[in-house]
Design a protein around this motif. Sequence first.
Motif, PDB file in Angstrom:
ATOM      1  N   THR A 105       0.849  -1.204   0.000  1.00 28.39           N
ATOM      2  CA  THR A 105       0.000   0.000   0.000  1.00 28.39           C
ATOM      3  C   THR A 105       0.884   1.253   0.000  1.00 28.39           C
ATOM      4  O   THR A 105       2.083   1.185   0.240  1.00 28.39           O
ATOM      5  N   THR A 106       0.218   2.395  -0.223  1.00 27.27           N
ATOM      6  CA  THR A 106       0.936   3.676  -0.178  1.00 27.27           C
ATOM      7  C   THR A 106       1.579   3.870   1.193  1.00 27.27           C
ATOM      8  O   THR A 106       2.730   4.299   1.307  1.00 27.27           O
ATOM      9  N   THR A 146       0.818  -8.487  -8.042  1.00 29.43           N
ATOM     10  CA  THR A 146       0.942  -7.725  -9.291  1.00 29.43           C
ATOM     11  C   THR A 146       2.261  -8.086  -9.974  1.00 29.43           C
ATOM     12  O   THR A 146       3.207  -8.542  -9.324  1.00 29.43           O
ATOM     13  N   HIS A 196      -3.413  -3.520   3.278  1.00 26.87           N
ATOM     14  CA  HIS A 196      -4.659  -2.835   2.968  1.00 26.87           C
ATOM     15  C   HIS A 196      -5.755  -3.288   3.933  1.00 26.87           C
ATOM     16  O   HIS A 196      -5.755  -4.439   4.356  1.00 26.87           O
ATOM     17  N   ILE A 231     -12.966  -2.129  -7.621  1.00 27.36           N
ATOM     18  CA  ILE A 231     -12.616  -2.983  -6.474  1.00 27.36           C
ATOM     19  C   ILE A 231     -11.562  -4.012  -6.848  1.00 27.36           C
ATOM     20  O   ILE A 231     -11.325  -4.972  -6.106  1.00 27.36           O
ATOM     21  N   ARG A 251     -11.184  -1.144 -13.269  1.00 26.95           N
ATOM     22  CA  ARG A 251      -9.823  -0.594 -13.238  1.00 26.95           C
ATOM     23  C   ARG A 251      -8.940  -1.621 -12.535  1.00 26.95           C
ATOM     24  O   ARG A 251      -9.167  -1.955 -11.363  1.00 26.95           O
ATOM     25  N   LYS A 254     -14.390  -0.109  -2.322  1.00 24.24           N
ATOM     26  CA  LYS A 254     -14.086  -0.642  -0.988  1.00 24.24           C
ATOM     27  C   LYS A 254     -13.634   0.530  -0.133  1.00 24.24           C
ATOM     28  O   LYS A 254     -12.921   1.402  -0.616  1.00 24.24           O
ATOM     29  N   GLY A 290      -4.784   7.359  -1.905  1.00 28.77           N
ATOM     30  CA  GLY A 290      -4.471   6.753  -3.208  1.00 28.77           C
ATOM     31  C   GLY A 290      -5.656   6.473  -4.089  1.00 28.77           C
ATOM     32  O   GLY A 290      -5.523   6.492  -5.311  1.00 28.77           O
TER      33      GLY A 290
HETATM   34  C1  3Y8 Z   1       0.215  -5.811  -4.893  1.00 28.38           C
HETATM   35  C2  3Y8 Z   1       1.519  -2.871  -5.064  1.00 28.38           C
HETATM   36  C3  3Y8 Z   1       1.499   2.991  -4.337  1.00 28.38           C
HETATM   37  C4  3Y8 Z   1       0.531   1.929  -3.893  1.00 28.38           C
HETATM   38  C5  3Y8 Z   1      -0.774   2.020  -4.691  1.00 28.38           C
HETATM   39  C6  3Y8 Z   1      -3.516   2.598  -1.609  1.00 28.38           C
HETATM   40  C7  3Y8 Z   1      -3.412   3.056  -3.053  1.00 28.38           C
HETATM   41  C8  3Y8 Z   1      -3.528   2.427  -5.440  1.00 28.38           C
HETATM   42  C9  3Y8 Z   1      -6.349   1.765  -3.702  1.00 28.38           C
HETATM   43  C10 3Y8 Z   1      -9.351   2.080  -7.716  1.00 28.38           C
HETATM   44  C11 3Y8 Z   1      -9.058   1.233  -6.497  1.00 28.38           C
HETATM   45  C12 3Y8 Z   1      -7.847  -1.861  -5.376  1.00 28.38           C
HETATM   46  C13 3Y8 Z   1      -6.491  -2.518  -5.742  1.00 28.38           C
HETATM   47  C14 3Y8 Z   1      -6.073  -0.380  -4.937  1.00 28.38           C
HETATM   48  C15 3Y8 Z   1      -5.506   0.635  -4.177  1.00 28.38           C
HETATM   49  C16 3Y8 Z   1      -3.220   1.895  -4.035  1.00 28.38           C
HETATM   50  C17 3Y8 Z   1      -1.839   1.295  -3.885  1.00 28.38           C
HETATM   51  C18 3Y8 Z   1      -4.088   0.646  -3.756  1.00 28.38           C
HETATM   52  C19 3Y8 Z   1      -7.491  -0.354  -5.337  1.00 28.38           C
HETATM   53  C20 3Y8 Z   1      -1.017  -2.170  -5.431  1.00 28.38           C
HETATM   54  C21 3Y8 Z   1       0.082  -3.197  -5.221  1.00 28.38           C
HETATM   55  C22 3Y8 Z   1      -0.490  -4.449  -5.099  1.00 28.38           C
HETATM   56  C23 3Y8 Z   1      -1.883  -4.292  -5.170  1.00 28.38           C
HETATM   57  C24 3Y8 Z   1      -2.856  -5.415  -5.080  1.00 28.38           C
HETATM   58  C25 3Y8 Z   1      -4.192  -5.037  -5.603  1.00 28.38           C
HETATM   59  C26 3Y8 Z   1      -5.318  -6.078  -5.476  1.00 28.38           C
HETATM   60  C27 3Y8 Z   1      -6.568  -5.164  -5.704  1.00 28.38           C
HETATM   61  C28 3Y8 Z   1      -6.166  -3.853  -5.033  1.00 28.38           C
HETATM   62  C29 3Y8 Z   1      -6.284  -2.610  -7.239  1.00 28.38           C
HETATM   63  C30 3Y8 Z   1       2.190  -2.610  -6.419  1.00 28.38           C
HETATM   64  C31 3Y8 Z   1      -0.929  -1.450  -6.751  1.00 28.38           C
HETATM   65  C32 3Y8 Z   1      -8.912  -2.181  -6.376  1.00 28.38           C
HETATM   66  C33 3Y8 Z   1      -8.330  -2.248  -3.951  1.00 28.38           C
HETATM   67  O1  3Y8 Z   1      -4.912  -7.987  -9.886  1.00 28.38           O
HETATM   68  C34 3Y8 Z   1      -4.852  -8.205  -8.656  1.00 28.38           C
HETATM   69  O2  3Y8 Z   1      -4.794  -9.359  -8.131  1.00 28.38           O
HETATM   70  C35 3Y8 Z   1      -4.884  -7.013  -7.728  1.00 28.38           C
HETATM   71  C36 3Y8 Z   1      -5.213  -7.231  -6.452  1.00 28.38           C
HETATM   72  C37 3Y8 Z   1      -5.312  -6.749  -4.114  1.00 28.38           C
HETATM   73  C38 3Y8 Z   1      -7.866  -5.668  -5.062  1.00 28.38           C
HETATM   74  C39 3Y8 Z   1      -8.420  -6.897  -5.662  1.00 28.38           C
HETATM   75  O3  3Y8 Z   1      -9.099  -7.597  -4.882  1.00 28.38           O
HETATM   76  O4  3Y8 Z   1      -8.214  -7.126  -6.879  1.00 28.38           O
HETATM   77  N1  3Y8 Z   1      -4.730  -3.934  -4.832  1.00 28.38           N
HETATM   78  N2  3Y8 Z   1      -2.231  -2.983  -5.342  1.00 28.38           N
HETATM   79  C40 3Y8 Z   1       0.569  -5.942  -3.448  1.00 28.38           C
HETATM   80  C41 3Y8 Z   1       1.269  -7.254  -3.159  1.00 28.38           C
HETATM   81  O5  3Y8 Z   1       1.536  -8.045  -4.077  1.00 28.38           O
HETATM   82  O6  3Y8 Z   1       1.547  -7.453  -1.958  1.00 28.38           O
HETATM   83  O7  3Y8 Z   1       1.866  -3.337  -7.391  1.00 28.38           O
HETATM   84  O8  3Y8 Z   1       3.055  -1.718  -6.433  1.00 28.38           O
HETATM   85  C42 3Y8 Z   1      -0.957  -1.162  -4.295  1.00 28.38           C
HETATM   86  C43 3Y8 Z   1      -2.027  -0.145  -4.222  1.00 28.38           C
HETATM   87  N3  3Y8 Z   1      -3.290  -0.430  -4.298  1.00 28.38           N
HETATM   88  O9  3Y8 Z   1       2.344   2.674  -5.160  1.00 28.38           O
HETATM   89  O10 3Y8 Z   1       1.317   4.096  -3.860  1.00 28.38           O
HETATM   90  O11 3Y8 Z   1      -4.652   2.574  -1.112  1.00 28.38           O
HETATM   91  O12 3Y8 Z   1      -2.486   2.249  -1.038  1.00 28.38           O
HETATM   92  N4  3Y8 Z   1      -5.506  -1.547  -5.266  1.00 28.38           N
HETATM   93  C44 3Y8 Z   1      -9.397  -1.311  -3.386  1.00 28.38           C
HETATM   94  O13 3Y8 Z   1      -9.032  -0.442  -2.582  1.00 28.38           O
HETATM   95  O14 3Y8 Z   1     -10.554  -1.432  -3.808  1.00 28.38           O
HETATM   96  C45 3Y8 Z   1      -7.750   0.465  -6.623  1.00 28.38           C
HETATM   97  O15 3Y8 Z   1      -9.030   1.635  -8.841  1.00 28.38           O
HETATM   98  O16 3Y8 Z   1      -9.911   3.183  -7.527  1.00 28.38           O
END
Ligand code: 3Y8
Length: 254
Positions: A9-10, A34, A72, A133, A152, A194, A200
């Motif tokens: 997360t951020t 990811t 998260h 989500i 997204r 969510k 972020g």
């Molecule tokens: C892998 C790490 C940074 C971190 C960015 C934060 C911000 C964007 C909000 C929308 C909502 C969503 C999702 C989201 C947010 C930040 C932050 C946050 C939501 C990364 C990251 C990883 C993930 C995993 C991913 C999930 C998915 C969720 C997209 C990196 C970018 C929708 C959650 O394809 C998949 O399997 C993705 C899975 C879990 C939820 C889901 O159920 O699909 N996050 N997100 C972490 C790991 O491997 O341990 O890739 O760099 C991190 C971030 N996600 O750089 O500042 O809040 O911190 N991520 C939700 O909140 O609903 C996006 O689009 O508006």
Amino acid sequence: MRILLLGGTTEASRMARALADHRLPAIFSYAGRTEAPVAQPIPVRVGGFGGAEGLADYLHANAITHVIDATHPFAARISANAVTACARAGVALVAFERPPWVAGAGDDWRHVPDVAAAAAALPESPANVFLAIGRQTLGAFAALDRHRFLLRLVDLPEALPIPNAEVVIARGPFTLDEDRALMQAHGITHVVAKNAGGSGARAKLDAARALGVPVVMIDRPGIPARPVRGSVEGVMGWLHEAPAAVGSGADRGE
Ligand code: 3Y8
Ligand code: NAP
């Protein structure tokens, strides 16, 4: 002191920067969800631990003295595993948690307890739904073929479990202008989100308010009690207060 920072997360990225600046021995852990997670200024490990048992073994094998759970709010399983594993291994645990978003003037939010309830909350009449989500819980919307969905995602998926879906690939953090333009371009009538909290992913809610679009807000899942701090400074203070080996019980932070 040897710190395990559960990330993704951020907030976790901000925490990693602070640990690096203070030259504290720490390792950053990603789940491996990811393809190309953001780089970190401290050593990184990627992938699951093998449940609470595997995490407890990892803590022992790597002489971890403190765990910071900066995952998260919807990453409920790893957070529950961290509570179990740290209690079992006698390792200090703190959660770096951001407060939930709260509806303000002009917001039209409908709170639901989980993803299934969010799907049930969509209208009978066809809608254009911004389903922000992620990818893992899309199945709950599979039967709703009367709606059009804008997704997204972080990475391009092989297949999608829902019909009539358009995909935007983006990692965030997002801005109000981007999200407002995206929602206007797609004629969005409903947003599903969510309650992540933090900055972020907040933009889509501000865009929804500006456009008068209702939001279906999924409340956070329950997580077992653990010490909580709401800022990098709060966690740094905890690091210097918390004994490496702890008994039972958990304080509630600021
Ligand atoms: C892998 C790490 C940074 C971190 C960015 C934060 C911000 C964007 C909000 C929308 C909502 C969503 C999702 C989201 C947010 C930040 C932050 C946050 C939501 C990364 C990251 C990883 C993930 C995993 C991913 C999930 C998915 C969720 C997209 C990196 C970018 C929708 C959650 O394809 C998949 O399997 C993705 C899975 C879990 C939820 C889901 O159920 O699909 N996050 N997100 C972490 C790991 O491997 O341990 O890739 O760099 C991190 C971030 N996600 O750089 O500042 O809040 O911190 N991520 C939700 O909140 O609903 C996006 O689009 O508006
Ligand atoms: P989850 O459902 O709570 O965890 C499922 C399993 O993934 C865990 O049991 C664990 O596997 C592994 N795991 C999760 N986070 C991990 C980490 N940081 N390091 C090592 N293993 C981890 O987790 P999730 O919701 O899929 O989230 C996965 C990652 O994405 C987390 O880092 C989280 O911070 C980030 N993220 C999630 C969301 C979201 O909406 N859920 C949003 C933004 C970022 P084992 O049981 O094998 O140990």
